[in-house]
Design an enzyme around this catalytic site. Structure first.
Site, PDB file in Angstrom:
ATOM      1  N   ASP A 169      38.031 -17.389 -15.747  1.00  0.00           N
ATOM      2  CA  ASP A 169      37.721 -15.876 -16.172  1.00  0.00           C
ATOM      3  C   ASP A 169      39.508 -16.051 -15.777  1.00  0.00           C
ATOM      4  OD1 ASP A 169      35.442 -16.249 -15.539  1.00  0.00           O
ATOM      5  OD2 ASP A 169      34.274 -14.711 -14.169  1.00  0.00           O
ATOM      6  N   LYS A 237      33.605 -10.117 -19.718  1.00  0.00           N
ATOM      7  CA  LYS A 237      33.618  -9.227 -18.186  1.00  0.00           C
ATOM      8  C   LYS A 237      34.313  -8.104 -17.831  1.00  0.00           C
ATOM      9  CE  LYS A 237      34.331 -11.857 -13.517  1.00  0.00           C
ATOM     10  NZ  LYS A 237      34.870 -12.025 -12.970  1.00  0.00           N
ATOM     11  N   LYS A 273      29.075 -10.930 -18.779  1.00  0.00           N
ATOM     12  CA  LYS A 273      29.089 -11.231 -17.139  1.00  0.00           C
ATOM     13  C   LYS A 273      29.678  -9.578 -16.494  1.00  0.00           C
ATOM     14  CE  LYS A 273      30.709 -13.258 -13.110  1.00  0.00           C
ATOM     15  NZ  LYS A 273      31.855 -13.908 -12.943  1.00  0.00           N
TER      16      LYS A 273
END
Lengths: 337, 290
Positions: A169, A237, A273
């Site tokens: 991430d 995300k 996400k």
């Protein structure tokens, strides 16, 4: 405009295909600035409307299990210890010890230096969440601010991948993005994607955190989503969870629309996400409705959809216990995190 | 031309707010003679669930206040009840069909009972707790501690208890630091909601006293089985159905709740009602060796 190559790509191939061989910052800027503006009122109205759906009991049971099995159980605190990561992993593989039918979560999400402990604690259960196993996600690139040199970001990423992280991430450089240096942000994502390459040539999944709470406008969120996808993101995300506002339904809807458009254009499926601020099952179910209505139900699988959350799982477990036992449960019956 | 009357809407009291039932249901409250008095909210199991959540989140802070402070806060409620005496008398006269003198006596009894319990807030621990004798150089103390969230069914008789019964159930529960979800008298809920309004304008933190109006037969099983409720006061549950309270007690046993059985009329003020909702914590501490 249609592009035929719905296959896994080396970094920046997507941008080359869409924008032409001589990929310049100017071409990128022309594309991003040429995106149509977002109808903010319409977007929020659509999101509010999707949040009003009534969910019947059998659908709710399915939704609760889907939320758990697509959740990245997260601990991202300065006070994290190997012991805390091990207890998080214990919860990830068996969220509800009183009910063995409860699915496992998709991944545990930890800081890079905690990856070895997570991998060790998972043991044989470490693997692909699409097959009921649990993968390890690591935040990298000077999370959460992203304020470090590119060399450090790359080293951060390489170390996490080498330690066994299946998913990275990364955060984008919001300062550079907001001051219009799209090329710099693009190059950094491409470089981090390259750093996700394992020794066997495969790539760790790259989730690109846009930190929408700092991007100011919906137009910027749309541009950043395109930018991240063009640079090679496997997932986009919303947030780090360290900035407020974190994930909101309109922003998630907007990003899903970009994913839908990219899918129509290329046939490729990009994951999504939302992270931060989703605490109740009710909220989470609204996100599932939004996914199903925007990109389709086939997106509700661990390799295309994740919740980034720490306290959400407990609330889902309480609702799940209510559905199986027929009476309301309480916080004494789930873990203290 | 006669003035058009503006009847009051009686709503639920959950977490310091006055919401309508999430179910949207209401029921008609009538006098014993059958005249329309008001529309009251018919609480659903989800309202009960929300009330338990509100009670749970208020509990730690309320129990963390000093006993002296809780006593002061409760005494202040008695003062406010005195100030709104006329309204309570009026509601009791309407909903119980009694004379103003009888209603006034019930309000007086309620205020007296409330003052009596308020006084116990910083005193019951001296009676229920103990400094245990030990054969060593340390103290060993048993002290009563709040049990947590208590669900209660207020007395359901048609006359004599619409205000007094609720107060006699709520006061002993909250004074030790518990929070309460109480199902008001179904037939005569008006003074219960007015009491909740008094609480909302007093110093009692929101969520300490949550009042649901509606059917105890519908709500009690959900509260009895709720895993986040620590104790159950079935004072008014004798009227639900013959022996129904036994089933509630059996359900409550699944989650190890303390249960007080039904009583006739309003429960009399007693220390036992206070100690029924506390648990004893025994701690030791070294004596100074100087």
């Amino acid at each position: 405009m249609t592009i035929d190559h719905p296959v896994a790509l080396a970094p920046a191939d997507r941008a080359v295909r869409l924008l032409g061989g001589d990929l310049t910052e100017k071409a990128l800027r022309l594309h991003l600035d040429g995106l149509t503006g977002v109808d903010a009122v319409g977007l929020e109205a659509r999101a509010a409307n999707l949040a009003t759906r009534s969910i019947k009991t059998s659908s709710k049971a399915w939704a609760l299990d889907t939320i758990i099995s697509t959740c990245d159980l997260t601990t991202l605190e300065g006070a994290d210890t190997p012991g805390k990561v091990r207890s998080l992993v214990a919860k990830a593989v068996m969220p509800d010890p009183s009910d063995p039918s409860c699915p496992r979560v998709a991944a545990v999400c930890v800081y890079g230096d905690m990856v070895p402990y997570a991998v060790e604690a998972l043991g044989a259960l470490h693997g692909d969440p699409d097959h009921g196993l649990v993968s390890v996600a690591a935040v990298a690139t000077a999370f959460p601010s992203g304020r470090a040199s590119l060399d450090i970001k790359i080293a951060d990423t390489r170390e996490a991948v080498a330690a066994g992280a299946d998913e990275i991430d990364m955060v984008i450089d919001r300062g550079a993005f907001l001051s219009g240096r799209y090329g710099l942000v693009f190059d950094q994502i491409v470089a981090v994607k390259e750093a996700c390459r394992r020794v066997d040539g495969s790539f760790a999944h790259l989730k690109v955190i846009l930190e929408t709470g700092e991007l100011q406008t919906y137009d910027n969120v749309r541009r950043a989503s395109w930018l991240a996808i063009l640079a090679g993101a496997d997932f986009i995300k919303t947030s780090t969870g360290k900035v407020s506002p974190a994930a909101t339904l309109p922003v998630t809807l907007l990003m899903l629309e970009v994913i839908r458009d990219w899918n129509r254009l290329t046939g490729e499926r990009i994951g999504m996400k939302p992270a931060g601020g989703i605490r109740s099952s009710k909220d989470a179910v609204r996100y599932l409705v939004t996914v199903a209505e925007t990109v389709g139900e086939e997106w509700l699988v661990p390799h295309l959809w994740r919740f980034g959350a720490s306290s959400l799982v407990n609330d889902v477990l309480l609702q799940r216990q209510k559905m199986t036992t027929g009476h309301y449960s309480g916080p004494d019956y789930v873990t203290v995190d | 031309m006669s003035r058009l009357s503006v009847p009051k809407t009686y709503k639920l009291a959950i977490g310091g707010a006055f919401p309508r039932s999430e179910s949207g249901r209401t029921y008609v409250v009538t006098s014993p003679a059958g005249e329309f008095l008001a529309n009251a909210s018919l609480a659903s199991r989800k309202d009960a669930r929300d009330a338990v959540v509100a009670a749970r989140s208020a509990q730690a802070k309320w129990a963390g206040a000093t006993a002296y402070n809780r006593g002061q806060v409760l005494y202040r409620i008695a003062e406010l009840l005195e100030g709104r005496r006329a309204q309570f008398v009026d509601e009791i006269v309407q909903s119980e069909g009694v004379t103003a003198a009888v209603a006034g006596a019930q309000v007086d009894a309620t205020i007296d009972l409330w003052v009596w319990y308020a006084g116990w807030a910083d005193k019951y621990a001296q009676v229920a707790g103990n400094g245990n004798p030990v054969s060593g150089p340390y103290f060993n103390l048993s002290v009563p501690d709040a049990t947590g969230v208590v669900a209660a069914i207020a007395p359901q008789d048609r006359t004599g208890v619409s205000l007094l019964g609720l107060a006699a159930v709520v006061a002993p529960i909250v004074l030790s630091g518990n929070t309460v979800v109480v199902v008001a008298n179904e037939a005569a809920p008006l003074s219960a909601i007015s009491l909740a309004e008094v609480l909302a304008t007093s110093d009692v933190p929101g969520g300490v006293v949550n009042v649901l109006t509606g059917s105890p037969a519908e709500l009690a099983p959900w509260l009895a089985s709720h895993a986040d409720v620590n104790a159950l006061d079935l004072a008014g549950a004798g009227s639900i159905a013959d022996g129904a309270w036994v089933d509630l007690q059996i359900t409550a046993a699944e989650t190890l709740k303390r249960v007080l059985p039904p009583v006739e009329g309003a429960p009399a003020p007693s220390l036992e009602r206070i100690t029924a909702f506390v648990e004893t914590k025994t701690v030791w501490h070294t004596k100074a060796m100087l």
